[in-house]
Write an enzyme that holds these catalytic residues in place. Structure first.
Site, PDB file in Angstrom:
ATOM      1  N   THR A  96       6.451  -8.465  11.652  1.00  0.00           N
ATOM      2  CA  THR A  96       7.123  -9.158  10.545  1.00  0.00           C
ATOM      3  C   THR A  96       8.094  -8.247   9.794  1.00  0.00           C
ATOM      4  OG1 THR A  96       5.218  -8.670   9.129  1.00  0.00           O
ATOM      5  CG2 THR A  96       5.265 -10.815  10.220  1.00  0.00           C
ATOM      6  N   THR A 133      14.803  -0.809   3.434  1.00  0.00           N
ATOM      7  CA  THR A 133      13.890  -1.951   3.330  1.00  0.00           C
ATOM      8  C   THR A 133      12.428  -1.505   3.416  1.00  0.00           C
ATOM      9  OG1 THR A 133      13.938  -2.383   5.719  1.00  0.00           O
ATOM     10  CG2 THR A 133      15.604  -3.494   4.350  1.00  0.00           C
ATOM     11  N   GLN A 141       5.845  -1.711  -0.209  1.00  0.00           N
ATOM     12  CA  GLN A 141       5.391  -1.068  -1.440  1.00  0.00           C
ATOM     13  C   GLN A 141       4.928   0.370  -1.199  1.00  0.00           C
ATOM     14  OE1 GLN A 141       2.368  -3.286  -3.507  1.00  0.00           O
ATOM     15  NE2 GLN A 141       1.951  -1.679  -5.003  1.00  0.00           N
ATOM     16  N   ASP A 177       9.806  -5.728  11.069  1.00  0.00           N
ATOM     17  CA  ASP A 177      10.976  -5.565  11.938  1.00  0.00           C
ATOM     18  C   ASP A 177      11.872  -6.798  11.867  1.00  0.00           C
ATOM     19  OD1 ASP A 177       9.700  -3.177  12.859  1.00  0.00           O
ATOM     20  OD2 ASP A 177       8.509  -4.406  14.224  1.00  0.00           O
ATOM     21  N   PRO A 188      -3.168 -16.169   4.487  1.00  0.00           N
ATOM     22  CA  PRO A 188      -4.438 -15.494   4.832  1.00  0.00           C
ATOM     23  C   PRO A 188      -4.532 -15.101   6.309  1.00  0.00           C
ATOM     24  CG  PRO A 188      -4.800 -17.855   4.666  1.00  0.00           C
ATOM     25  CD  PRO A 188      -3.367 -17.618   4.255  1.00  0.00           C
ATOM     26  N   ALA A 189      -3.643 -14.224   6.724  1.00  0.00           N
ATOM     27  CA  ALA A 189      -3.648 -13.748   8.111  1.00  0.00           C
ATOM     28  C   ALA A 189      -2.785 -12.498   8.178  1.00  0.00           C
ATOM     29  CB  ALA A 189      -3.115 -14.817   9.061  1.00  0.00           C
TER      30      ALA A 189
END
Length: 342
Positions: free
Chosen positions: A265, A188, A191, A267, A259-260
Site C-alpha cells: 500500500t 512520502t 509516521q 508503494d 481492520p486488516a
C-alpha cells in the site's frame, strides 16, 4: 542432356541470385541495427512524463515496482522499472527465494542507458532500499539524471520501517536524513519514518505539521506524511512549500482505519501521489484526495473479495487487488476530502 544442363545452369544462377540478395538484405539489416529507431517516449513525449522507478520486485503479488508501475501507466506515464531485488514473493510469506541487485549492477544499467542516449527522465521514484552502498548509488543516479534534465522531480518513499520497528539497517537512517532528503523533490514517509528523519516525536496534527516544516527546511518542497494514528483514526498530513520565503500550504485528510493489514500500500500510495501531483502541480491537496480515494476503494475491494471466499482478513497480510481496481485508479471518485489548515 541440353535441357538438363540448362536447368542446372538456371538453378545455379537462381541460387547465386538468392545468395546475393540474402547477403544484401543482411548487410542492410546490420546497417539498420546500428541506427536504433527514435525513442518515441522522448520524440513524442506524453503530457505526463517518463519515470525511472527503482524499487523491489516480486514474481507473485503486488509490492514495490509491481505495485507502483501499473498505476502510473494507467495515469499515462511511461515507466522504466529497475528492480532492486527480485524475489519469488514478498517476505511476509514463510519463505522466499531470489536475487538482490547491488550498487555496481545498478550503475551498469544506468551506464547502458546513457550509452544509448536513453537516460532522459522527468521523474525518479525510489522505494525500498536495503543497503547503504545501494542508497549511495541512488544518490549518484540522482546527480546523473539531473545533469541531463535539471528539472528532474525526485519522489522518494523513505522505506525505513513502521510501528516503531526498522525494516532496514539502522545506518540507512542517517544517509537518508543527511544525503537523500536534501535532494528529494517530494517525500512520502509514514509516521515512524518521519520521526526517524526529523528526530521529532509525532503525536498530534500539530506535531505532524512541524515535522513537515523540519523536512522542508532540509530540502523537499512537497511532504506527505501518509499515515499518523490520532485517536484511533489515520490522518494524512500534506505540506507544500511553494516559495522559500513563504509558509507552506498544509492540509489533512482523515482516513478510517480498515481492520486488516495489506502489503504494497505504501508503494502504491507514493506512485499515486507522484501521478496526481504532477497533473496538479500547484494543488497537492487535490492530488492527495485523488490518491487516497483510489487507495481506499482498492483496499475495500480487496477486503470484500477475501471475505467472499470465506477468509478472515485479520488472519494475515493481504495481497491487494490491483488489476481489479484499475477503474478506481484511472478515474477515482473522491470520497475523502482535504481540510486545509489556516
Amino acid at each position: 542432356m541440353l535441357l538438363r544442363s540448362l536447368r542446372l545452369a538456371t538453378s545455379s544462377h537462381s541460387r547465386i541470385s538468392i545468395s546475393r540478395e540474402t547477403h544484401i538484405f543482411r548487410s542492410r539489416s546490420l546497417r539498420n541495427s546500428e541506427m536504433a529507431p527514435p525513442l518515441l517516449s522522448l520524440a513524442l513525449p506524453s503530457e505526463t512524463g517518463r519515470v525511472l522507478s527503482i524499487q523491489s520486485h516480486t514474481v507473485q503479488g503486488y509490492v514495490g515496482n509491481k505495485s507502483a508501475v501499473f498505476p502510473l501507466q494507467l495515469l499515462g506515464y511511461d515507466v522504466d522499472p529497475i528492480n532492486s531485488v527480485q524475489f519469488s514473493n514478498h517476505t511476509g510469506y514463510p519463505s522466499f527465494k531470489g536475487q538482490v541487485l547491488n550498487g555496481q549492477q545498478l550503475w551498469e544499467l544506468i551506464e547502458g542507458l546513457e550509452a544509448n542516449n536513453l537516460l532522459y527522465y522527468t521523474h525518479l521514484l525510489t522505494g525500498y532500499i536495503g543497503s547503504v552502498s545501494f542508497l549511495n548509488t541512488i544518490l549518484e543516479v540522482v546527480n546523473k539524471l539531473r545533469s541531463i534534465n535539471p528539472k528532474l522531480i525526485y519522489v522518494c518513499d523513505p522505506v525505513l520501517g513502521d510501528e516503531g520497528k526498522l525494516y532496514v539497517p539502522s545506518e540507512l537512517v542517517s544517509v537518508y536524513r543527511e544525503k537523500v532528503v536534501p535532494v528529494a523533490s517530494m517525500l512520502t514517509p509514514n509516521q515512524f519514518e518521519a520521526e526517524q528523519l526529523t528526530g521529532f516525536r509525532i503525536g498530534s496534527e500539530r506535531d505532524g505539521r512541524e515535522a513537515c516544516n523540519i523536512l522542508h527546511a532540509a530540502g523537499p518542497s512537497k511532504v506527505v506524511i501518509t499515515s499518523i494514528v490520532i485517536d484511533g483514526s489515520l490522518h494524512l498530513i500534506g505540506s507544500h512549500k511553494k516559495e522559500k520565503d513563504q509558509s507552506p500550504e498544509q492540509f489533512k485528510i482523515v482516513i478510517p482505519k480498515i481492520p486488516a493489514y495489506f502489503t504494497g500500500t505504501g508503494d502504491l500510495m507514493t506512485s499515486l501521489l507522484l501521478g496526481w501531483s504532477n497533473k496538479y502541480p500547484d494543488n497537492l491537496d487535490k492530488a492527495a484526495e485523488l490518491a487516497v480515494s483510489s487507495l481506499q476503494a482498492l483496499l475495500q475491494r480487496t477486503l470484500n473479495d477475501y471475505r467472499s471466499v470465506g477468509y478472515d482478513p485479520q488472519s494475515s497480510s493481504l495481497e491487494i487487488r490491483l488489476i481489479q481496481s484499475q477503474d478506481d485508479i484511472r478515474n477515482p471518485q473522491v470520497a475523502f476530502k482535504a481540510e486545509k489548515f489556516n
